[in-house]
Design a protein around this motif. Structure first.
Motif, PDB file in Angstrom:
ATOM      1  N   PRO A 125     -59.178 -20.978   5.366  1.00 23.94           N
ATOM      2  CA  PRO A 125     -58.545 -22.289   5.396  1.00 23.94           C
ATOM      3  C   PRO A 125     -57.101 -22.191   5.655  1.00 23.94           C
ATOM      4  N   ALA A 126     -56.586 -22.886   6.536  1.00 20.92           N
ATOM      5  CA  ALA A 126     -55.172 -22.993   6.752  1.00 20.92           C
ATOM      6  C   ALA A 126     -54.308 -23.523   5.625  1.00 20.92           C
ATOM      7  N   THR A 127     -53.401 -22.875   5.231  1.00 24.45           N
ATOM      8  CA  THR A 127     -52.661 -23.220   4.222  1.00 24.45           C
ATOM      9  C   THR A 127     -51.271 -23.392   4.643  1.00 24.45           C
ATOM     10  N   GLY A 173     -55.854 -24.101  14.283  1.00 21.74           N
ATOM     11  CA  GLY A 173     -56.567 -25.354  13.495  1.00 21.74           C
ATOM     12  C   GLY A 173     -56.561 -25.348  12.125  1.00 21.74           C
ATOM     13  N   ASP A 174     -57.504 -26.060  11.437  1.00 16.36           N
ATOM     14  CA  ASP A 174     -57.575 -26.408  10.021  1.00 16.36           C
ATOM     15  C   ASP A 174     -58.164 -24.982   9.432  1.00 16.36           C
ATOM     16  N   ARG A 175     -59.090 -24.376  10.009  1.00 17.25           N
ATOM     17  CA  ARG A 175     -59.556 -23.151   9.669  1.00 17.25           C
ATOM     18  C   ARG A 175     -59.092 -21.948  10.472  1.00 17.25           C
TER      19      ARG A 175
END
Length: 112
Positions: free
Chosen positions: A7-9, A76-78
């Motif tokens: 996951p993007a943090t 992206g978000d992931r």
């Protein structure tokens, strides 16, 4: 090798930009080698060098496409960390072909 994603943090830093730029540089290097092979093939009259140049142009376009996909994957978000295995194998094969084409274009003129 399965794609590894996390996951993007927050702020990913400059890594996505560096990855996209590296694919762009690879595509540019392949395109330059394609032009050199095409030139040598047409000047010396070696059709196989023209074929090598055409294949390298195709590989350059593929590198641009993979770079575009990787840029989107890393924005992206992931985050998909690992690139596709076929892309890495393709770049290795294209690099080898560009090297062989460059060496062959040097010797193709027969000292002319």
């Amino acid at each position: 090798m399965a794609a590894h994603s996390i996951p993007a943090t927050g702020d990913p830093g400059l890594q996505p930009e560096r990855t996209a730029l590296s694919w762009s540089r690879t595509a540019l290097a392949l395109a330059v080698n394609a032009l050199l092979s095409l030139r040598a093939g047409f000047v010396v009259g070696e059709p196989w060098l023209v074929v090598v140049g055409a294949v390298l142009f195709a590989a350059s376009g593929a590198a641009v496409a993979v770079g575009t996909v990787r840029r989107r994957q890393l924005a992206g978000d992931r985050l998909v960390i690992t690139p596709p295995r076929w892309a890495l194998e393709g770049v290795a094969a294209a690099t080898l072909l560009a090297s062989l084409g460059g060496i062959a274009s040097i010797y193709a003129g027969g000292g002319a």
